[in-house]
Design a protein around this motif. Structure first.
Motif, mmCIF file in Angstrom:
data_model
loop_
_atom_site.group_PDB
_atom_site.id
_atom_site.type_symbol
_atom_site.label_atom_id
_atom_site.label_comp_id
_atom_site.label_asym_id
_atom_site.label_seq_id
_atom_site.Cartn_x
_atom_site.Cartn_y
_atom_site.Cartn_z
ATOM 1 N N ASP A 1 -9.630 -57.054 41.702
ATOM 2 C CA ASP A 1 -9.303 -57.708 40.384
ATOM 3 C C ASP A 1 -8.473 -58.990 40.453
ATOM 4 O O ASP A 1 -8.555 -59.911 39.645
ATOM 5 C CB ASP A 1 -8.689 -56.811 39.475
ATOM 6 C CG ASP A 1 -9.539 -55.674 39.000
ATOM 7 O OD1 ASP A 1 -10.594 -55.880 38.864
ATOM 8 O OD2 ASP A 1 -9.102 -54.605 38.581
ATOM 9 N N ALA A 2 -7.740 -58.941 41.512
ATOM 10 C CA ALA A 2 -6.737 -60.436 41.440
ATOM 11 C C ALA A 2 -7.171 -61.518 41.723
ATOM 12 O O ALA A 2 -7.017 -62.346 40.971
ATOM 13 C CB ALA A 2 -5.692 -59.914 42.544
ATOM 14 N N PRO A 3 -8.436 -61.793 42.472
ATOM 15 C CA PRO A 3 -8.811 -63.041 42.285
ATOM 16 C C PRO A 3 -9.425 -63.510 41.169
ATOM 17 O O PRO A 3 -9.191 -64.655 40.686
ATOM 18 C CB PRO A 3 -10.002 -63.127 43.347
ATOM 19 C CG PRO A 3 -9.631 -61.800 44.433
ATOM 20 C CD PRO A 3 -8.768 -60.904 43.478
ATOM 21 N N THR A 4 -10.060 -62.711 40.321
ATOM 22 C CA THR A 4 -10.693 -63.047 39.217
ATOM 23 C C THR A 4 -9.379 -63.150 38.037
ATOM 24 O O THR A 4 -9.440 -64.174 37.288
ATOM 25 C CB THR A 4 -11.446 -61.727 38.413
ATOM 26 O OG1 THR A 4 -12.585 -61.799 39.304
ATOM 27 C CG2 THR A 4 -11.948 -62.062 36.961
ATOM 28 N N VAL A 5 -8.381 -62.550 38.195
ATOM 29 C CA VAL A 5 -7.096 -62.492 37.300
ATOM 30 C C VAL A 5 -6.511 -63.662 37.637
ATOM 31 O O VAL A 5 -5.918 -64.275 36.640
ATOM 32 C CB VAL A 5 -6.456 -61.014 37.259
ATOM 33 C CG1 VAL A 5 -5.127 -61.346 36.514
ATOM 34 C CG2 VAL A 5 -7.230 -60.075 36.800
ATOM 35 N N ALA A 6 -6.065 -63.890 38.761
ATOM 36 C CA ALA A 6 -5.325 -65.081 39.133
ATOM 37 C C ALA A 6 -5.924 -66.266 38.562
ATOM 38 O O ALA A 6 -5.415 -67.262 37.950
ATOM 39 C CB ALA A 6 -5.213 -64.874 40.626
ATOM 40 N N GLY A 7 -7.126 -66.559 39.145
ATOM 41 C CA GLY A 7 -7.948 -67.664 38.281
ATOM 42 C C GLY A 7 -7.819 -67.833 36.986
ATOM 43 O O GLY A 7 -7.584 -68.914 36.480
ATOM 44 N N GLN A 8 -8.392 -66.799 36.116
ATOM 45 C CA GLN A 8 -8.142 -66.767 34.702
ATOM 46 C C GLN A 8 -6.634 -66.919 34.411
ATOM 47 O O GLN A 8 -6.631 -67.757 33.350
ATOM 48 C CB GLN A 8 -8.430 -65.391 34.260
ATOM 49 C CG GLN A 8 -8.432 -65.207 32.914
ATOM 50 C CD GLN A 8 -8.813 -63.722 32.423
ATOM 51 O OE1 GLN A 8 -9.944 -63.271 33.128
ATOM 52 N NE2 GLN A 8 -8.104 -63.010 31.659
#
Length: 128
Positions: free
Chosen positions: A19-26
């Motif tokens: 989840d972190a890459p998606t969440v970080a970008g968002q």
């Protein structure tokens, strides 16, 4: 449901690959709170956000996630903590999200977020 510091770190580390890459970008795209890099947020804050997405998904515009993400993007950490701990965060009309397990989880996330706030973050600097 209580998380030790080690459990919080484990949760953060376990979901970082999913989840972190998606969440970080968002987060980095939409935040308006002065801490533009998700990975510079304190571990407790990262874990709170990652755990939220694990339970509710990464969409930030649905009934059960909108209020959470608005607080995150605006940097309204104390307000988010209060609403999580008191179970007053608007999670929409879906009754499943009012279950004891979800309420307990939200309160635990508020307490976890509170650890960073009680250390003086964000007033005492960005990342902890």
């Amino acid at each position: 449901f209580a998380l030790s510091d080690q459990e919080a770190e484990f949760l953060r580390d376990t979901h970082i690959f999913r989840d972190a890459p998606t969440v970080a970008g968002q987060y980095q795209e939409k935040q308006r709170n002065g801490v533009g890099n998700f990975y510079q947020l304190p571990a407790e804050v990262q874990t709170t956000i990652i755990d939220w997405t694990w339970a509710f998904g990464t969409k930030d515009d649905s009934d059960h996630t909108r209020a959470f993400w608005q607080h995150v993007y605006r940097g309204e950490w104390a307000q988010l903590r209060r609403e999580l701990e008191s179970n007053t965060l608007d999670v929409g009309p879906n009754r499943a999200y009012q279950s004891v397990d979800y309420v307990r989880r939200r309160r635990a996330l508020g307490a976890l977020l509170g650890k960073a706030l009680d250390r003086g973050w964000p007033e005492n600097g960005g990342a902890c």
